[in-house]
Design an enzyme around this catalytic site. Sequence first.
Site, PDB file in Angstrom:
ATOM      1  N   GLY A  10      12.816   6.700  -4.825  1.00 36.05           N
ATOM      2  CA  GLY A  10      12.678   5.927  -3.585  1.00 36.05           C
ATOM      3  C   GLY A  10      14.044   5.612  -3.013  1.00 36.05           C
ATOM      4  CG  ASP A 126      11.036  -1.642  -8.101  1.00 35.42           C
ATOM      5  OD1 ASP A 126      11.033  -1.989  -6.904  1.00 35.42           O
ATOM      6  OD2 ASP A 126      10.131  -0.959  -8.617  1.00 35.42           O
ATOM      7  NE  ARG A 161      -4.836 -18.289   9.425  1.00 30.61           N
ATOM      8  CZ  ARG A 161      -4.514 -17.707  10.581  1.00 30.61           C
ATOM      9  NH1 ARG A 161      -3.284 -17.318  10.814  1.00 30.61           N
ATOM     10  NH2 ARG A 161      -5.430 -17.506  11.488  1.00 30.61           N
ATOM     11  CG  HIS A 271       7.923   2.076   2.354  1.00 27.22           C
ATOM     12  ND1 HIS A 271       6.559   2.084   2.247  1.00 27.22           N
ATOM     13  CD2 HIS A 271       8.393   2.886   1.367  1.00 27.22           C
ATOM     14  CE1 HIS A 271       6.201   2.891   1.254  1.00 27.22           C
ATOM     15  NE2 HIS A 271       7.289   3.378   0.700  1.00 27.22           N
TER      16      HIS A 271
END
Length: 341
Positions: A10, A126, A161, A271
């Site tokens: 990625g 990550d 919410r 993304h």
Amino acid sequence: MKVAILTGGGDCPGLNAVIRAVVRRGEQHGFEFIGIREGWRGLIESNHFRLNRDAVSGILHLGGTILGTSRTNPFKKEGGPQRVLKTLEDTGIAAVVAIGGEDTLGVAKKLSDMGVHVVGVPKTIDNDLSGTDYTFGFDTAVSIATEAIDRLHTTAEAHNRVIVCEVMGRHAGHIALHSGLAGGADVILVPERPIDLEEVCQHVRTRLARGKRFSIVVVAEGAQIQKGKDEVQTAELDDFGHVRLGGIGAYLAKEIERRTRVETRATVLGHIQRGGTPTARDRVLGTRYGVFAADLVRDGRWGQMAALHGDAIVAVSLEEATKELHLVDPKLYEVAEVFFG
Ligand code: F6P
């Protein structure tokens, strides 16, 4: 000496900063550079171009990668490793700088074991690669996610919410944990800990009881429900055997609303976390990694990867970097838990 550079897996903010730094430092060492297109696929298909100081000018601040990337695994292609070796021989490439995460560097390690002269640079938003404290790209992803959480906060409060924010993080919840901490999330869910839905709903109810009629839940895309895991993954596998993740946020939103009766929405950052300009920190880290990688090539330290230990850039073996994943520190998760509910 001819040196190839490739970016695999990625994409990640800071890739261009690394490429620029490798070329700028490497040219000082007298190296010639070949840019490999689209990761390992470019070495299988002999797809490359000459890379020099002019080609890397003006790219420091740009997202993406001027080399292109792919998730190609030569060891999963018919005759893949042999074709890689043939390209290296035909083009006279003496060394490869592989910029990637666990998959790309896993291939680098195997090729290194076969005698290819490879050095690695740790990339992934990550931050799940071992052997280094931080990969470049992570800081940018955390900054983007934090800004998104700040924005979700104001709209969640205005509408009373619950908003579930799904961030990236396949095996490790570093992005969720850091952005959730920075953004003041009311619950943070990571792949390292199975989700207990009742516990999540209890945090929302606790806030309701205190008059807080909104909540922010940050969830890593790889986090799993104790039951019903299969509902939120596709069956498709890539070359490295990974499923395509996504859907946990929507699933959680439905369940939280059903169980708490508070209107709940999900936002998937996807993304957006990988695109665009890198933060200053990632540009600096990427530049330091690139310069160090060029020096590793000069010194013939094959099978090594540039890594960050504390504030020092050091060399670690590709073996150490790829043998296991770097997961979130339970102690940091405990800090985040102080603020749940
Ligand atoms: O490995 C980095 C990563 O961004 C993961 O967080 C995510 O699961 C994956 O890549 C998405 O991959 P792709 O862009 O190929 O869909």
